[in-house]
Design a protein around this motif. Structure first.
Motif, PDB file in Angstrom:
ATOM      1  N   GLY A 254       0.828  -1.204   0.000  1.00  0.00           N
ATOM      2  CA  GLY A 254       0.000   0.000   0.000  1.00  0.00           C
ATOM      3  C   GLY A 254       0.862   1.253   0.000  1.00  0.00           C
ATOM      4  O   GLY A 254       2.078   1.187   0.176  1.00  0.00           O
ATOM      5  N   VAL A 255       0.178   2.375  -0.159  1.00  0.00           N
ATOM      6  CA  VAL A 255       0.868   3.664  -0.270  1.00  0.00           C
ATOM      7  C   VAL A 255       1.323   4.102   1.126  1.00  0.00           C
ATOM      8  O   VAL A 255       0.563   4.000   2.084  1.00  0.00           O
ATOM      9  N   PRO A 256       2.562   4.599   1.272  1.00  0.00           N
ATOM     10  CA  PRO A 256       2.995   5.080   2.584  1.00  0.00           C
ATOM     11  C   PRO A 256       2.117   6.233   3.073  1.00  0.00           C
ATOM     12  O   PRO A 256       1.497   6.939   2.264  1.00  0.00           O
ATOM     13  N   LEU A 257       2.086   6.416   4.388  1.00  0.00           N
ATOM     14  CA  LEU A 257       1.253   7.495   4.949  1.00  0.00           C
ATOM     15  C   LEU A 257       1.715   8.834   4.381  1.00  0.00           C
ATOM     16  O   LEU A 257       2.913   9.143   4.396  1.00  0.00           O
ATOM     17  N   ILE A 258       0.759   9.630   3.907  1.00  0.00           N
ATOM     18  CA  ILE A 258       1.126  10.889   3.254  1.00  0.00           C
ATOM     19  C   ILE A 258       0.873  12.074   4.176  1.00  0.00           C
ATOM     20  O   ILE A 258       1.748  12.896   4.407  1.00  0.00           O
ATOM     21  N   ARG A 259      -0.327  12.150   4.756  1.00  0.00           N
ATOM     22  CA  ARG A 259      -0.670  13.361   5.514  1.00  0.00           C
ATOM     23  C   ARG A 259      -0.673  13.109   7.012  1.00  0.00           C
ATOM     24  O   ARG A 259       0.029  13.769   7.761  1.00  0.00           O
ATOM     25  N   VAL A 260      -1.482  12.143   7.465  1.00  0.00           N
ATOM     26  CA  VAL A 260      -1.532  11.841   8.908  1.00  0.00           C
ATOM     27  C   VAL A 260      -0.445  10.809   9.197  1.00  0.00           C
ATOM     28  O   VAL A 260      -0.440   9.724   8.612  1.00  0.00           O
ATOM     29  N   LYS A 261       0.499  11.173  10.057  1.00  0.00           N
ATOM     30  CA  LYS A 261       1.655  10.306  10.313  1.00  0.00           C
ATOM     31  C   LYS A 261       1.517   9.602  11.659  1.00  0.00           C
ATOM     32  O   LYS A 261       0.705   9.984  12.502  1.00  0.00           O
ATOM     33  N   ALA A 262       2.387   8.617  11.896  1.00  0.00           N
ATOM     34  CA  ALA A 262       2.348   7.843  13.146  1.00  0.00           C
ATOM     35  C   ALA A 262       2.447   8.767  14.361  1.00  0.00           C
ATOM     36  O   ALA A 262       1.729   8.596  15.344  1.00  0.00           O
ATOM     37  N   ARG A 263       3.328   9.770  14.281  1.00  0.00           N
ATOM     38  CA  ARG A 263       3.492  10.625  15.471  1.00  0.00           C
ATOM     39  C   ARG A 263       2.241  11.494  15.711  1.00  0.00           C
ATOM     40  O   ARG A 263       1.916  11.808  16.846  1.00  0.00           O
ATOM     41  N   ASP A 264       1.508  11.857  14.659  1.00  0.00           N
ATOM     42  CA  ASP A 264       0.251  12.614  14.831  1.00  0.00           C
ATOM     43  C   ASP A 264      -0.752  11.754  15.590  1.00  0.00           C
ATOM     44  O   ASP A 264      -1.447  12.215  16.487  1.00  0.00           O
ATOM     45  N   LEU A 265      -0.812  10.477  15.212  1.00  0.00           N
ATOM     46  CA  LEU A 265      -1.780   9.578  15.834  1.00  0.00           C
ATOM     47  C   LEU A 265      -1.422   9.339  17.301  1.00  0.00           C
ATOM     48  O   LEU A 265      -2.292   9.298  18.163  1.00  0.00           O
ATOM     49  N   GLU A 266      -0.136   9.217  17.540  1.00  0.00           N
ATOM     50  CA  GLU A 266       0.318   9.013  18.920  1.00  0.00           C
ATOM     51  C   GLU A 266      -0.086  10.220  19.770  1.00  0.00           C
ATOM     52  O   GLU A 266      -0.617  10.073  20.869  1.00  0.00           O
ATOM     53  N   ARG A 267       0.133  11.416  19.213  1.00  0.00           N
ATOM     54  CA  ARG A 267      -0.232  12.649  19.933  1.00  0.00           C
ATOM     55  C   ARG A 267      -1.730  12.694  20.235  1.00  0.00           C
ATOM     56  O   ARG A 267      -2.160  13.197  21.248  1.00  0.00           O
ATOM     57  N   LEU A 268      -2.529  12.141  19.319  1.00  0.00           N
ATOM     58  CA  LEU A 268      -3.994  12.163  19.496  1.00  0.00           C
ATOM     59  C   LEU A 268      -4.472  11.044  20.420  1.00  0.00           C
ATOM     60  O   LEU A 268      -5.670  10.913  20.681  1.00  0.00           O
ATOM     61  N   GLY A 269      -3.556  10.207  20.869  1.00  0.00           N
ATOM     62  CA  GLY A 269      -3.932   9.142  21.808  1.00  0.00           C
ATOM     63  C   GLY A 269      -4.449   7.893  21.127  1.00  0.00           C
ATOM     64  O   GLY A 269      -5.066   7.036  21.774  1.00  0.00           O
ATOM     65  N   VAL A 270      -4.224   7.753  19.831  1.00  0.00           N
ATOM     66  CA  VAL A 270      -4.636   6.534  19.132  1.00  0.00           C
ATOM     67  C   VAL A 270      -3.675   5.411  19.530  1.00  0.00           C
ATOM     68  O   VAL A 270      -2.460   5.577  19.461  1.00  0.00           O
ATOM     69  N   VAL A 271      -4.244   4.279  19.942  1.00  0.00           N
ATOM     70  CA  VAL A 271      -3.411   3.143  20.363  1.00  0.00           C
ATOM     71  C   VAL A 271      -3.045   2.336  19.118  1.00  0.00           C
ATOM     72  O   VAL A 271      -3.911   2.037  18.286  1.00  0.00           O
ATOM     73  N   ARG A 272      -1.773   1.975  18.971  1.00  0.00           N
ATOM     74  CA  ARG A 272      -1.343   1.185  17.814  1.00  0.00           C
ATOM     75  C   ARG A 272      -1.223  -0.287  18.189  1.00  0.00           C
ATOM     76  O   ARG A 272      -0.798  -0.626  19.293  1.00  0.00           O
ATOM     77  N   ALA A 273      -1.632  -1.145  17.307  1.00  0.00           N
ATOM     78  CA  ALA A 273      -1.459  -2.586  17.504  1.00  0.00           C
ATOM     79  C   ALA A 273      -0.934  -3.149  16.190  1.00  0.00           C
ATOM     80  O   ALA A 273      -1.074  -2.514  15.133  1.00  0.00           O
ATOM     81  N   ALA A 274      -0.330  -4.349  16.279  1.00  0.00           N
ATOM     82  CA  ALA A 274       0.330  -4.858  15.071  1.00  0.00           C
ATOM     83  C   ALA A 274      -0.619  -5.635  14.156  1.00  0.00           C
ATOM     84  O   ALA A 274      -0.718  -5.348  12.973  1.00  0.00           O
TER      85      ALA A 274
END
Ligand SMILES: Cc1cc2nc3c(=O)[nH]c(=O)nc-3n(C[C@H](O)[C@H](O)[C@H](O)COP(=O)(O)OP(=O)(O)OC[C@H]3O[C@@H](n4cnc5c(N)ncnc54)[C@H](O)[C@@H]3O)c2cc1C
Length: 373
Positions: A254-274
């Motif tokens: 798939g296409v790499p993240l263009i606008r919303v990045k991993a660090r933006d999501l982390e700042r917003l409190g989105v929990v990442r799972a694998a």
């Protein structure tokens, strides 16, 4: 001599034209614009009710990641601030005005259910009758059918599930935790959209990210132009060694993240799972453990959805075999709009015109049949 489409297509009867374009989104309209310039008689068939509906049906808050400067098709700029991002409805409206301005022969409400070939003639079946042509250009992205894993049917009926293609706003979801399955651009953008009202878990392997931030004055004027003006259309192309190396990865991951990045999501409190690997006791299994959720949005991608093409040109993943949009086994059949047809920009608004112009000029030339053995 080339035939002229008869003005009888509203009735259920057969229509003959020189070149049939299937798909009336940005790819189909681009092809039509170039065919018209070359004087090729053609028709464009689209399954939706209205030009632009592919954009209109996407989620409410969606803005294009490409600024308006990169959202115009050949021959017509997108109106408005060239540095600003249009909404998805603005993009839909632009496509409608584009077709009207150039008088493109688009027939909406004509979904092709089967495409076959008998001798030199292609036949496209629709509920409104058959369309016959010497050439066919399938003009659309290769993500037409939502993909949802089979274990979705084993999940508790109380969990609200929908695919990203049907997601419009947070109001569709039940209160409580949302699991987003798939961490590509759609997953990341929908996570951001949902974050204010819901606890969000975003699961899936990373698709990578383009370097730098896409917002802020400097980046709007440097990074955006570097990516959309140089990297996507020219550097990441089948004509460069780096493009040929990157292509299979992009096609697979798939296409790499263009606008919303991993660090933006982390700042917003989105929990990442694998990974989400299956269902247990009606719950999704996330990184090995059953996770209590009330909603799942499947951002798990799409299948090409080309099984209506009844010609031996699809590989085992349902992707058409082609060389830069030309199908060698079936003379007269072409594709435009596919992901990385010739470059990373091929499925983007600003990149589709180059492929469309080339394929339209091939379609304007005589179809060369392979010599009989
Ligand atoms: C969420 C999202 C955001 C995006 N944002 C951007 C962006 O910011 N900038 C950018 O450049 N690109 C963006 N893209 C990529 C791309 O521009 C869009 O996917 C665009 O809609 C692709 O246009 P298309 O014409 O190739 O295909 P589609 O939009 O998929 O249109 C295909 C058309 O063909 C019709 N069709 C399909 N099958 C048949 C059939 N059998 N018979 C008749 N008609 C049929 C469909 O109804 C549809 O109208 C984005 C994509 C997504 C998914």
């Amino acid at each position: 001599m080339r035939t002229h489409a008869r003005e009888t297509y509203r009735e259920r009867m057969d229509t003959t034209t020189d070149t049939l374009v299937i798909g009336g989104g940005q790819a189909g309209l681009s092809v039509s614009y170039h065919l018209r310039r070359l004087g090729v008689e053609h028709l464009v068939l689209d399954g939706r009710d209205r030009i632009g509906d592919a954009w209109r049906s996407r989620w409410d808050s969606l803005e294009l990641f490409t600024p308006r400067r990169y959202d115009g098709l050949d021959g017509m700029r997108m109106p408005g601030d060239p540095a600003g991002s249009p909404s998805k409805d603005e993009m839909a409206g632009y496509l409608e005005s584009y077709a009207a301005r150039f008088g493109l022969p688009v027939l909406t409400g004509r979904r092709v259910t089967a495409l076959s070939r008998d001798g030199d003639v292609f036949t496209a079946e629709t509920a409104a009758g058959a369309f016959r042509a010497a050439r066919v250009i399938v003009a659309m992205s290769n993500y037409q059918r939502p993909r949802i894993p089979a274990f979705a049917s084993e999940l508790d009926a109380g969990i609200r599930q929908l695919h990203a293609v049907a997601y419009t706003s947070p109001a569709q979801l039940l209160p409580g935790r949302v699991l987003l399955v798939g961490a590509g651009n759609s997953g990341a953008e929908i996570a951001k959209d949902l974050r204010a009202d819901h606890e969000v878990v975003l699961a899936g392997p990373s698709t990578g990210e383009v370097p730098g931030s896409y917002t802020g004055f400097l980046n709007r004027h440097l990074l955006v132009h570097a990516l959309n003006g140089v990297v996507f259309p020219h550097l990441l192309s089948v004509n460069t060694p780096v493009g040929r190396r990157v292509r299979p990865k992009v096609m697979r991951r798939g296409v790499p993240l263009i606008r919303v990045k991993a660090r933006d999501l982390e700042r917003l409190g989105v929990v990442r799972a694998a990974r989400v690997t299956g269902a247990r006791d009606g719950l999704p299994v996330v990184d090995g453990a059953a996770l209590e959720v009330t909603n799942i949005v499947w951002c798990s991608g799409y299948d090409p959805g080309f099984d209506w093409i009844r010609l031996p040109i699809l590989d085992d993943r349902g992707e058409p075999r082609h060389d830069r949009g030309v199908v060698p086994e079936v003379p007269g059949l072409y594709f435009v709009g596919l992901h990385f047809l010739t470059s990373m920009a091929s499925a983007m608004v600003h990149g589709v015109g180059r492929d469309a112009a080339r394929i339209a000029s091939l379609a304007a030339s005589p179809v060369l049949q392979p010599e009989a053995a």
